[in-house]
Scaffold this motif. Structure first.
Motif, short mmCIF file in Angstrom:
data_model
loop_
_atom_site.label_atom_id
_atom_site.label_comp_id
_atom_site.label_asym_id
_atom_site.label_seq_id
_atom_site.Cartn_x
_atom_site.Cartn_y
_atom_site.Cartn_z
N LYS A 356 28.68 40.13 37.01
CA LYS A 356 30.05 39.74 36.65
C LYS A 356 30.79 39.13 37.85
O LYS A 356 31.99 38.93 37.80
N GLY A 357 30.04 38.87 38.93
CA GLY A 357 30.62 38.23 40.10
C GLY A 357 31.33 39.16 41.06
O GLY A 357 31.98 38.70 42.00
N ASP A 387 39.91 39.79 33.31
CA ASP A 387 38.54 39.53 33.76
C ASP A 387 37.85 38.39 33.02
O ASP A 387 36.63 38.41 32.79
N ARG A 388 38.61 37.37 32.59
CA ARG A 388 37.97 36.27 31.87
C ARG A 388 37.06 35.46 32.77
O ARG A 388 36.13 34.80 32.30
N GLU A 389 37.31 35.52 34.09
CA GLU A 389 36.46 34.77 35.03
C GLU A 389 35.60 35.72 35.87
O GLU A 389 35.12 35.34 36.93
N GLY A 390 35.42 36.90 35.38
CA GLY A 390 34.59 37.87 36.10
C GLY A 390 35.40 39.05 36.59
O GLY A 390 36.62 38.98 36.75
N ARG A 392 36.75 41.68 39.23
CA ARG A 392 37.04 41.71 40.66
C ARG A 392 37.20 43.17 41.11
O ARG A 392 37.91 43.94 40.48
#
Length: 483
Positions: A356-357, A387-390, A392
């Motif tokens: 998930k980055g 968390d749409r872009e991963g 954190r």
């Protein structure tokens, strides 16, 4: 010996240590009703004083060095003081000191405790003078302030001289770091919390760092420091004691013998240091807190090969710590004054968040000893969001500032606890002879390596964290010093 001394004899009573630490500590203890009500405190030194002039001297010291806000009964304390001048280098005068001390009782609340803070060359004649005049037998115990020698041989010579008059059970070797509240909290952290002990080993800890940094230069210690250096001044005693407390096995009880048995096992398990595992340095002119300061040679007034900085990669060869490096670092003219222990845990063996980055970082335990007394544990936590872009993750500190956690509790000078233990006869926070000798054995081997390999101090700018080689010492293992 199970007696509480009703007499305390202070050698070096007009010295800097006495003014800054001993007299304020005793005044605080007496004001809190922790010393025997009838205690008789006798100061002795070469300076000539009457009882009255010594009390005036003590009053001036208390006015300068008592902690702000501390409520104390100065007048009552001063009345307990007496004085007898003495040149400890000669036998003459010890009979007068013995008369001043008076009879030493044999009951449970009678006896004499001696605090010896003198130059090392005075230890042997002082002990002989005490023994020859009845001040070393019966209900008498002695506390010894460092330095106790300059190497193993001289340390043994001093300890032999003391042992000729005092049994080991009556000898209290002082390392004032052991009186600091946070140092003792290290034991509570390890042995009163079930969450740490199962992880306190090579399987879960990557490395340990111990830093003792000072912003000051030589100040009033010119004569002593240039013949000592950072290795003998700081590493041999304070830092190795901290290392032993971090690394020791759980003792069977909080008892002097049990605790010191475990510490000495650690010290004897220290692996000899290799040439590429040590860095030495000496500060040159620079700036501390924006103010220009001279280099070591300039302060000393001559060239010198004495180290003011040392970094060591140490190893403890036992089951618990096999493969875990202990990085020790101490120096003068550092950017800030700090003493801290860093325990860096290993990374989680598998991160479920990697896809998930998210990147995980190892947990870190920071134990601040001075000037900030705190315990901080960093944990990984998710940053709030959709968390749409991963996912954190970020380290979040759990911070316990000891003064805040125990608001209202007295913050005591380290010497208060040590002086009280000396009076009451508790050796737990004092250093045993076999500990001292194990420490010197390791230190002497390092100095021999320096001599054999021609290792000399590298210069570093005052206000920096030491020579660049010290940074490389850790970084070649992928470790960064905590700053």
């Amino acid at each position: 010996m199970t007696f509480s001394a009703n007499k305390l004899l202070l050698f070096g009573a007009t010295g800097d240590l006495s003014q800054r630490m001993l007299l304020p500590s005793l005044c605080g203890l007496m004001s809190d009703g922790l010393l025997p009500e009838n205690i008789d405190i006798i100061g002795t030194a070469r300076s000539e004083h009457s009882d009255e002039s010594f009390r005036n001297f003590a009053a001036d010291a208390l006015a300068k060095f008592l902690p702000a806000g501390r409520e104390v009964k100065v007048d009552s304390f001063l009345k307990r003081l007496r004085y007898q001048d003495l040149d400890a280098s000669t036998p003459e005068g010890f009979d007068g000191l013995a008369k001043c001390v008076g009879p030493i009782g044999a009951g449970e609340d009678e006896g004499l405790s001696i605090f010896l803070s003198t130059a090392p060359f005075l230890f042997e004649p002082t002990i002989k003078g005490l023994a020859a005049n009845g001040l070393a037998t019966g209900n008498v115990r002695i506390g010894l302030e460092k330095p106790l020698g300059t190497d193993l041989a001289t340390s043994c010579q001093i300890n032999d001289a003391v042992a000729a008059a005092f049994h080991e059970s009556r000898i209290y070797r002082i390392d004032h770091y052991l009186g600091k509240e946070t140092v003792q909290n290290l034991l509570a952290l390890r042995f009163a919390n079930i969450m740490f002990e199962p992880l306190w080993n090579a399987a879960h800890i990557d490395h340990v760092q111990i830093t003792v940094a000072e912003t000051v230069g030589l100040e009033s210690r010119v004569g002593y420091y240039d013949t000592s250096g950072a290795l003998r001044d700081m590493v041999q005693n304070h830092m190795l004691q901290l290392l032993a407390l971090v690394a020791m096995e759980p003792p069977t009880s909080f008892d002097a013998t049990a605790v010191r048995d475990e510490k000495v096992k650690v010290l004897r398990a220290l692996r000899p240091v290799q040439p590429n595992e040590t860095v030495t340095g000496q500060y040159k002119a620079g700036a501390i807190n924006g103010e220009a300061v001279p280099g070591y040679d300039e302060e000393l007034g001559k060239g010198s090969g004495t180290e003011t900085f040392v970094a060591i990669k140490a190893h403890i060869d036992n089951w618990r710590w096999k493969g875990v490096p202990f990085y020790l670092r101490t120096g003068k003219r550092m950017p800030e004054r700090t003493t801290e222990i860093i325990v860096k845990f290993r990374c989680v063996p598998h991160s479920i968040f990697a896809d998930k980055g998210a990147k995980t970082l190892p947990n870190t335990l920071v134990i601040g000893i001075q000037p900030r007394e705190n315990i901080q544990l960093s944990l990984m936590a998710k940053v709030p969001g959709l968390d749409r872009e991963g996912i954190r993750l970020r380290q979040v500190p759990l911070d316990i500032a000891m003064p805040d956690a125990f608001a209202g509790a007295d913050r005591r000078i380290a010497y208060e606890r040590l002086l009280l233990d000396l009076v009451e006869g508790d050796q737990t926070l004092f250093v045993r002879r076999d500990e001292v000798e194990a420490q010197w054995h390791w230190i002497d081997a390092i100095r021999a390596t320096w001599a054999a390999e021609g290792i000399e101090p590298k210069s570093y700018t005052a206000g920096s964290w030491g020579p660049s080689a010290a940074i490389a010492l850790a970084e070649r293992d992928g470790v960064t010093w905590h700053e």
